[in-house]
Enzyme design. Structure first.
Site, PDB file in Angstrom:
ATOM      1  N   GLU A 154       0.838  -1.211   0.000  1.00  0.00           N
ATOM      2  CA  GLU A 154       0.000   0.000   0.000  1.00  0.00           C
ATOM      3  C   GLU A 154       0.874   1.264   0.000  1.00  0.00           C
ATOM      4  O   GLU A 154       2.090   1.193   0.202  1.00  0.00           O
ATOM      5  CB  GLU A 154      -0.912   0.008   1.229  1.00  0.00           C
ATOM      6  CG  GLU A 154      -0.146   0.033   2.541  1.00  0.00           C
ATOM      7  CD  GLU A 154      -0.923   0.728   3.656  1.00  0.00           C
ATOM      8  OE1 GLU A 154      -1.346   1.894   3.452  1.00  0.00           O
ATOM      9  OE2 GLU A 154      -1.077   0.126   4.731  1.00  0.00           O
ATOM     10  N   LYS A 214      -5.477  10.693   0.867  1.00  0.00           N
ATOM     11  CA  LYS A 214      -5.612   9.318   1.353  1.00  0.00           C
ATOM     12  C   LYS A 214      -6.873   8.727   0.713  1.00  0.00           C
ATOM     13  O   LYS A 214      -7.972   9.224   0.921  1.00  0.00           O
ATOM     14  CB  LYS A 214      -5.730   9.351   2.879  1.00  0.00           C
ATOM     15  CG  LYS A 214      -6.055   8.030   3.532  1.00  0.00           C
ATOM     16  CD  LYS A 214      -6.146   8.210   5.049  1.00  0.00           C
ATOM     17  CE  LYS A 214      -6.832   7.041   5.718  1.00  0.00           C
ATOM     18  NZ  LYS A 214      -7.086   7.286   7.146  1.00  0.00           N
ATOM     19  N   VAL A 239      -5.400   0.139   2.966  1.00  0.00           N
ATOM     20  CA  VAL A 239      -5.549  -1.317   2.861  1.00  0.00           C
ATOM     21  C   VAL A 239      -6.764  -1.645   1.993  1.00  0.00           C
ATOM     22  O   VAL A 239      -6.683  -2.476   1.078  1.00  0.00           O
ATOM     23  CB  VAL A 239      -5.663  -1.954   4.261  1.00  0.00           C
ATOM     24  CG1 VAL A 239      -6.091  -3.419   4.175  1.00  0.00           C
ATOM     25  CG2 VAL A 239      -4.330  -1.837   5.010  1.00  0.00           C
ATOM     26  N   ASP A 280     -16.935   4.809  14.274  1.00  0.00           N
ATOM     27  CA  ASP A 280     -15.742   4.845  13.431  1.00  0.00           C
ATOM     28  C   ASP A 280     -15.172   3.436  13.255  1.00  0.00           C
ATOM     29  O   ASP A 280     -14.458   2.925  14.114  1.00  0.00           O
ATOM     30  CB  ASP A 280     -14.695   5.790  14.033  1.00  0.00           C
ATOM     31  CG  ASP A 280     -13.538   6.031  13.069  1.00  0.00           C
ATOM     32  OD1 ASP A 280     -13.443   5.315  12.043  1.00  0.00           O
ATOM     33  OD2 ASP A 280     -12.727   6.941  13.339  1.00  0.00           O
ATOM     34  N   SER A 326     -13.130   1.246  10.302  1.00  0.00           N
ATOM     35  CA  SER A 326     -12.406   1.423   9.046  1.00  0.00           C
ATOM     36  C   SER A 326     -13.051   0.631   7.909  1.00  0.00           C
ATOM     37  O   SER A 326     -13.507  -0.509   8.098  1.00  0.00           O
ATOM     38  CB  SER A 326     -10.966   0.958   9.215  1.00  0.00           C
ATOM     39  OG  SER A 326     -10.310   0.960   7.962  1.00  0.00           O
ATOM     40  N   ALA A 327     -13.021   1.217   6.720  1.00  0.00           N
ATOM     41  CA  ALA A 327     -13.490   0.509   5.512  1.00  0.00           C
ATOM     42  C   ALA A 327     -12.615  -0.705   5.203  1.00  0.00           C
ATOM     43  O   ALA A 327     -13.011  -1.579   4.426  1.00  0.00           O
ATOM     44  CB  ALA A 327     -13.512   1.467   4.325  1.00  0.00           C
ATOM     45  N   ASP A 328     -11.445  -0.787   5.833  1.00  0.00           N
ATOM     46  CA  ASP A 328     -10.583  -1.965   5.630  1.00  0.00           C
ATOM     47  C   ASP A 328     -11.313  -3.248   6.023  1.00  0.00           C
ATOM     48  O   ASP A 328     -11.132  -4.294   5.401  1.00  0.00           O
ATOM     49  CB  ASP A 328      -9.306  -1.869   6.486  1.00  0.00           C
ATOM     50  CG  ASP A 328      -8.373  -0.756   6.049  1.00  0.00           C
ATOM     51  OD1 ASP A 328      -8.614  -0.118   5.007  1.00  0.00           O
ATOM     52  OD2 ASP A 328      -7.378  -0.515   6.784  1.00  0.00           O
ATOM     53  N   LYS A 382      -3.332  -2.235  15.520  1.00  0.00           N
ATOM     54  CA  LYS A 382      -2.654  -1.258  16.354  1.00  0.00           C
ATOM     55  C   LYS A 382      -3.519  -0.921  17.559  1.00  0.00           C
ATOM     56  O   LYS A 382      -4.748  -0.871  17.452  1.00  0.00           O
ATOM     57  CB  LYS A 382      -2.408  -0.016  15.515  1.00  0.00           C
ATOM     58  CG  LYS A 382      -1.523   0.971  16.170  1.00  0.00           C
ATOM     59  CD  LYS A 382      -1.078   1.992  15.172  1.00  0.00           C
ATOM     60  CE  LYS A 382       0.161   1.501  14.460  1.00  0.00           C
ATOM     61  NZ  LYS A 382       0.621   2.460  13.460  1.00  0.00           N
TER      62      LYS A 382
END
Ligand code: PSU
Ligand code: MN
Length: 304
Positions: free
Chosen positions: A27, A88, A108, A140, A142-144, A161
């Site tokens: 990425e 981003k 990602v 919140d 992530s779209a990952d 993380k």
């Protein structure tokens, strides 16, 4: 749809795709938004070299002036690393960036989309996005994670993380049917630390066995990714205590500055780096190298 209306694949990678040689997707948000200059360039080059040293071909992915690039030149890496205009780009942003001919680094999620279009099955990164702490209020996520539920790419990382709610991230991955594998460990790693206090779903001790799981999953049309986690080498780890202190402080500052949406992850990464006096950045570089080497081995064992 002709892919080459939108995508430029480097000649080396195109050849590798045709000959079914091992390729590892990489990425670029880590270059533009994940690390400060000049360590970001150093890391981007080091990761590519690590993939090569492990007998696979690196395919770093980004969008340059509206063209999706699979395989970047040194100039393109420098551009992403130094230019504040670089956006981003996650799943939501991808079509807009391409149609509007802007430049962006891929997360990602969007790297998975592009890797899958180019028929690249294995992807190495540092850490994935996930369910943020406090998501019960902010939503919140992530779209990952959603990407992992539908796109057939194996993502190799050092766990989640601790800026995230790791427990909730695992629950989410279970709901959407993404297997979480620990390479030679049954403990889910926590990025800078070898252990998070949570377990992975499956411990698998060989790259060949992981490749076999990928083949089996996709042969059976069970769409979606597989998350492979590998702990940072022990000599480089930072303890959860030290990291949690820095992360809590970073989250408090983010709240007070009202940072939201796509800015939150880059903000926290840079604050944590600042608060650990660069120690977290060093650890980040070590773990990415480790992840890239494993990804190359999985790619070498994978047969579609
Ligand atoms: N975690 C890191 N470093 C990173 C990222 C996550 O340790 O650079 C980047 C990745 O590109 C990841 C993205 O896909 O942040 C997730 O952003 P968000 O939480 O906004 O989906
Ligand atoms: Mn988010």
């Amino acid at each position: 749809m002709k892919l080459d209306n939108y995508i430029d694949i480097s000649p080396e990678i195109l050849h590798a795709i045709k000959k079914k040689l091992p390729i590892v997707a990489l990425e670029s948000t880590i270059i533009s938004h994940g690390m400060p200059y000049p360590k970001n360039i150093e890391t981007a080059i080091m990761v590519e070299e690590t993939v090569r040293a492990n007998d696979a071909i690196p395919a770093t992915i980004a969008i340059i002036k509206g063209r999706i690039k699979v395989g970047l030149t040194r100039n393109e890496i420098d551009f992403l690393a130094t230019n504040d205009e670089v956006q981003k780009v996650s799943r939501r942003d991808l079509a807009v960036a391409v149609a509007q001919k802007t430049s962006g680094s891929t997360t990602v999620a969007s790297t998975m989309i592009i890797a899958s279009l180019a028929k690249i099955a294995v992807f190495a990164t540092g850490g994935i996005g996930g369910v943020h702490r406090g998501a019960e209020n902010t939503l919140d996520v992530s779209a990952d994670l959603e990407e992992l539920s539908k796109t057939n790419v194996c993502v190799v990382c050092a766990g989640a993380k601790a800026i995230l709610d790791i427990g909730l991230t695992l629950e989410y991955l279970e709901t959407i049917g993404v297997p979480v594998i620990g390479y030679k460990t049954s403990d889910l790693p926590a990025f800078y630390s070898t252990k998070s206090g949570f377990k992975v779903d499956y411990r698998i001790d060989s790259a060949a066995d992981i490749a076999q799981i990928l083949k089996t999953k996709w042969d059976l049309s069970i769409d979606g990714g597989v998350l492979v986690t590998i702990p940072i080498p022990q000599e480089f780890e930072l303890t959860l205590d030290i990291m949690n202190k820095a992360i809590n402080e970073a989250i408090t500052q983010a709240d007070s500055e009202n940072i939201i949406g796509k800015d939150i992850t880059p903000y926290l990464l840079s604050k944590v780096n600042e608060l650990t006096h660069g120690e977290s950045l060093e650890a980040n570089m070590k773990l990415i190298k480790n992840n890239a080497a494993l990804a190359a081995k999985i790619a070498s064992n994978y047969e579609s």
